[in-house]
Each structure stands twice: as C-alpha cells, then as structure tokens.
Scaffold this motif. Sequence first.
Motif, PDB file in Angstrom:
ATOM      1  N   LEU A   1      -1.773   0.095   3.654  1.00  9.04           N
ATOM      2  CA  LEU A   1      -1.910  -1.173   2.930  1.00  9.04           C
ATOM      3  C   LEU A   1      -2.238  -2.309   3.899  1.00  9.04           C
ATOM      4  O   LEU A   1      -3.124  -3.142   3.623  1.00  9.04           O
ATOM      5  CB  LEU A   1      -0.619  -1.485   2.172  1.00  9.04           C
ATOM      6  CG  LEU A   1      -0.580  -2.812   1.405  1.00  9.04           C
ATOM      7  CD1 LEU A   1      -1.705  -2.877   0.373  1.00  9.04           C
ATOM      8  CD2 LEU A   1       0.777  -3.013   0.745  1.00  9.04           C
TER       9      LEU A   1
ATOM     10  N   LYS B   1      -2.680   6.964  -7.197  1.00  8.30           N
ATOM     11  CA  LYS B   1      -3.066   7.148  -5.786  1.00  8.30           C
ATOM     12  C   LYS B   1      -4.077   8.281  -5.644  1.00  8.30           C
ATOM     13  O   LYS B   1      -5.104   8.136  -4.967  1.00  8.30           O
ATOM     14  CB  LYS B   1      -1.818   7.468  -4.957  1.00  8.30           C
ATOM     15  CG  LYS B   1      -2.094   7.778  -3.496  1.00  8.30           C
ATOM     16  CD  LYS B   1      -0.983   8.627  -2.891  1.00  8.30           C
ATOM     17  CE  LYS B   1      -1.058  10.067  -3.409  1.00  8.30           C
ATOM     18  NZ  LYS B   1      -0.067  10.951  -2.741  1.00  8.30           N
TER      19      LYS B   1
ATOM     20  N   ALA C   1      -6.674  -0.489  -0.652  1.00  9.81           N
ATOM     21  CA  ALA C   1      -5.422  -1.253  -0.651  1.00  9.81           C
ATOM     22  C   ALA C   1      -4.535  -0.821  -1.815  1.00  9.81           C
ATOM     23  O   ALA C   1      -3.322  -0.609  -1.644  1.00  9.81           O
ATOM     24  CB  ALA C   1      -5.724  -2.754  -0.740  1.00  9.81           C
ATOM     25  N   LEU C   2      -5.126  -0.661  -2.994  1.00  5.73           N
ATOM     26  CA  LEU C   2      -4.351  -0.240  -4.161  1.00  5.73           C
ATOM     27  C   LEU C   2      -3.867   1.190  -4.001  1.00  5.73           C
ATOM     28  O   LEU C   2      -2.735   1.523  -4.385  1.00  5.73           O
ATOM     29  CB  LEU C   2      -5.213  -0.375  -5.421  1.00  5.73           C
ATOM     30  CG  LEU C   2      -4.515  -0.092  -6.765  1.00  5.73           C
ATOM     31  CD1 LEU C   2      -3.263  -0.949  -6.917  1.00  5.73           C
ATOM     32  CD2 LEU C   2      -5.487  -0.353  -7.909  1.00  5.73           C
TER      33      LEU C   2
ATOM     34  N   PHE D   1       2.878   3.985  -1.247  1.00  5.05           N
ATOM     35  CA  PHE D   1       4.159   3.427  -0.824  1.00  5.05           C
ATOM     36  C   PHE D   1       5.112   3.283  -2.007  1.00  5.05           C
ATOM     37  O   PHE D   1       6.292   3.670  -1.930  1.00  5.05           O
ATOM     38  CB  PHE D   1       3.942   2.063  -0.168  1.00  5.05           C
ATOM     39  CG  PHE D   1       5.206   1.260   0.007  1.00  5.05           C
ATOM     40  CD1 PHE D   1       6.075   1.537   1.049  1.00  5.05           C
ATOM     41  CD2 PHE D   1       5.539   0.255  -0.902  1.00  5.05           C
ATOM     42  CE1 PHE D   1       7.262   0.819   1.198  1.00  5.05           C
ATOM     43  CE2 PHE D   1       6.717  -0.461  -0.760  1.00  5.05           C
ATOM     44  CZ  PHE D   1       7.575  -0.181   0.296  1.00  5.05           C
ATOM     45  N   TYR D   2       4.603   2.737  -3.109  1.00  3.67           N
ATOM     46  CA  TYR D   2       5.459   2.446  -4.259  1.00  3.67           C
ATOM     47  C   TYR D   2       5.961   3.729  -4.923  1.00  3.67           C
ATOM     48  O   TYR D   2       7.099   3.786  -5.386  1.00  3.67           O
ATOM     49  CB  TYR D   2       4.699   1.591  -5.264  1.00  3.67           C
ATOM     50  CG  TYR D   2       5.587   0.920  -6.289  1.00  3.67           C
ATOM     51  CD1 TYR D   2       6.728   0.223  -5.896  1.00  3.67           C
ATOM     52  CD2 TYR D   2       5.283   0.987  -7.646  1.00  3.67           C
ATOM     53  CE1 TYR D   2       7.550  -0.397  -6.821  1.00  3.67           C
ATOM     54  CE2 TYR D   2       6.095   0.364  -8.589  1.00  3.67           C
ATOM     55  CZ  TYR D   2       7.226  -0.315  -8.167  1.00  3.67           C
ATOM     56  OH  TYR D   2       8.036  -0.928  -9.100  1.00  3.67           O
TER      57      TYR D   2
ATOM     58  N   TYR E   1      -3.085   2.814  -1.195  1.00  6.03           N
ATOM     59  CA  TYR E   1      -1.961   2.927  -0.269  1.00  6.03           C
ATOM     60  C   TYR E   1      -0.731   2.171  -0.753  1.00  6.03           C
ATOM     61  O   TYR E   1       0.403   2.551  -0.423  1.00  6.03           O
ATOM     62  CB  TYR E   1      -2.374   2.492   1.138  1.00  6.03           C
ATOM     63  CG  TYR E   1      -3.109   3.595   1.859  1.00  6.03           C
ATOM     64  CD1 TYR E   1      -2.411   4.642   2.447  1.00  6.03           C
ATOM     65  CD2 TYR E   1      -4.503   3.621   1.915  1.00  6.03           C
ATOM     66  CE1 TYR E   1      -3.069   5.677   3.084  1.00  6.03           C
ATOM     67  CE2 TYR E   1      -5.177   4.659   2.551  1.00  6.03           C
ATOM     68  CZ  TYR E   1      -4.452   5.684   3.124  1.00  6.03           C
ATOM     69  OH  TYR E   1      -5.110   6.727   3.740  1.00  6.03           O
ATOM     70  N   PHE E   2      -0.953   1.119  -1.553  1.00  3.40           N
ATOM     71  CA  PHE E   2       0.211   0.496  -2.184  1.00  3.40           C
ATOM     72  C   PHE E   2       0.859   1.479  -3.153  1.00  3.40           C
ATOM     73  O   PHE E   2       2.087   1.597  -3.206  1.00  3.40           O
ATOM     74  CB  PHE E   2      -0.193  -0.777  -2.938  1.00  3.40           C
ATOM     75  CG  PHE E   2       0.923  -1.347  -3.768  1.00  3.40           C
ATOM     76  CD1 PHE E   2       1.961  -2.046  -3.171  1.00  3.40           C
ATOM     77  CD2 PHE E   2       0.965  -1.131  -5.141  1.00  3.40           C
ATOM     78  CE1 PHE E   2       3.021  -2.549  -3.932  1.00  3.40           C
ATOM     79  CE2 PHE E   2       2.014  -1.619  -5.910  1.00  3.40           C
ATOM     80  CZ  PHE E   2       3.045  -2.336  -5.296  1.00  3.40           C
TER      81      PHE E   2
ATOM     82  N   GLY F   1       2.037   4.678   3.607  1.00  3.57           N
ATOM     83  CA  GLY F   1       1.532   3.772   2.577  1.00  3.57           C
ATOM     84  C   GLY F   1       1.527   2.332   3.058  1.00  3.57           C
ATOM     85  O   GLY F   1       0.570   1.588   2.820  1.00  3.57           O
ATOM     86  N   ALA F   2       2.597   1.938   3.760  1.00  9.49           N
ATOM     87  CA  ALA F   2       2.675   0.573   4.297  1.00  9.49           C
ATOM     88  C   ALA F   2       1.606   0.346   5.361  1.00  9.49           C
ATOM     89  O   ALA F   2       0.924  -0.689   5.365  1.00  9.49           O
ATOM     90  CB  ALA F   2       4.067   0.323   4.882  1.00  9.49           C
TER      91      ALA F   2
ATOM     92  N   TRP G   1       2.486   6.433 -10.515  1.00 12.09           N
ATOM     93  CA  TRP G   1       1.846   5.778  -9.375  1.00 12.09           C
ATOM     94  C   TRP G   1       1.219   6.798  -8.429  1.00 12.09           C
ATOM     95  O   TRP G   1       0.180   6.535  -7.811  1.00 12.09           O
ATOM     96  CB  TRP G   1       2.858   4.915  -8.627  1.00 12.09           C
ATOM     97  CG  TRP G   1       3.130   3.626  -9.344  1.00 12.09           C
ATOM     98  CD1 TRP G   1       4.092   3.386 -10.278  1.00 12.09           C
ATOM     99  CD2 TRP G   1       2.390   2.417  -9.204  1.00 12.09           C
ATOM    100  NE1 TRP G   1       4.009   2.092 -10.728  1.00 12.09           N
ATOM    101  CE2 TRP G   1       2.978   1.467 -10.088  1.00 12.09           C
ATOM    102  CE3 TRP G   1       1.313   2.026  -8.426  1.00 12.09           C
ATOM    103  CZ2 TRP G   1       2.504   0.158 -10.200  1.00 12.09           C
ATOM    104  CZ3 TRP G   1       0.843   0.724  -8.522  1.00 12.09           C
ATOM    105  CH2 TRP G   1       1.437  -0.191  -9.407  1.00 12.09           C
TER     106      TRP G   1
END
Length: 246
Positions: free
Chosen positions: A229, A61, A33-34, A40-41, A36-37, A225-226, A57
């Motif tokens: 997540l 990843k 989860a972290l 995205f970020y 793919y966040f 990424g979304a 970031w």
Amino acid sequence: MASIASQVILHPTVSKSLKYGSTTVGRDKAYRALQYFARFYAWYLLSRGERDLSARWNSLKSHLAIARKLLRLGKPMEHLQAAIRACLSTANPVEQVATIGRQLGYFGYLTLDAVVWANTIRFVTLKPETATKVTTFSNRFWLTGVLFSIANGVAKNSRLALETKKLQHGSNEIDLSEKAGRETRLSAVSAARNQTRQQLLIDMLDLWIPATNTGLTNLNDGVLGAFGLITSVLGAHQQWAAVNGK
C-alpha cells in the motif's frame, strides 16, 4: 443546485483525477493500492475472527491481481526495449549494468506473469506443478529486477551526492552567468537525487513481496499488504506528478 453540482463535477481536482485515470499506469497504481489495502484488511479481519468479511476482501484482492495482470500484457516489450537502450547508452558502467539487469528481470517477471494470467482464466491449461513452477520463476525474476533496481539506486545516489558536493563547494570566483548555470544544475541534481531516494524506498519495501513469495522470507499478509500500500501510494504520487505536474 445545478450550479453546485457543476462546481463539483468540473472541479480542477476531478479533471486532474480523470486525466490521471485515463493512463494505464495511473489505473494500475490505483488498482494496486486497493489490492494491497484489501490484502492488509483481509489479514486484519481474519486476525479478529471475522472470516466471512475477510473472505470478501480477500476475493477483491485476488480479482484486482488478475485485472492488473491483464493491464500489464504489453509491458514485457517495454522493459526489453529499455534494456537494449541501456546497452547502447554511455552511462556510468555500474548504473548501466544494474539498469540492464533490472529491465531484464522485469521482462522475465512480466512475461511469465502473463502465462500465469492465461492459466488463471483457463485460456491455457497448465498442470498444477507446472503452474507452480511458472509462478515461482516469475517471482524470482521479480526479485532479481528489484535487487538490480536497488543496486542502480545506490550507485546513482552516490554519484549524485558526489556531484552535489562538487557543485556546492565549487569556486566562488566565477561570473554571474556561470553561477546561475551552477545553481540550475544543482537544482536539477537535487531533484534527481530526491527521486532516486524515493525509488530506493519503494524498492526496499517491494523487495519483501517476491522474497516472501519465493520462500526466502516469511512475512505475513498484514506486513506485505502495508508495504504494498505504501509503495503504491508513492508510485501513484509519481504518476500524478508526471501527468498533471507538481
């Protein structure tokens, strides 16, 4: 003050979180989860021109991806065992074939993924073109596993829907014990159907990640990424329920 601290530290949610985190699958879902966040970020920050912060970031990843490969080193054998068990089962033929294909796909993916990990940490040294081929084949196996998983989900959901319809429209001229048994079975089938639908959603979103990695689609890191997540949170919820109960 000590009383407040003890209430916070010993809170049931904290205890359940520790129990969840003590499992390899639980940690992997949290890291995913972290990861793919962060994907995205990093894309979001880069789209705003914040290159330095985006690089930070993006680095997180990448390192989480490497850490997750280490966590999964023993997983290929689990999938191979599951494939053999599926061969020996007497399940619906379509579901059986799809399950075998899924397990073999993930076996190939995670086996080659371990080679990618070993090359990344310089434990083995592959030529750049060889490393690229290994990564490509790894993602093809991943894509194959997801496609078979979708096929299995569709077949299973259809079978469960038919069984639900039969149970709901069964004869009303039965005694109380048979009625109770039918209601219990209907509840079990409904739960299995909900779980199958959720896995279908996860697979249909995850599908785009290896599809993009193999060049079949061209989605950007923001979308991937979304998707990653969302599926990570859904998977984490499943694992939480398995460890701590609903």
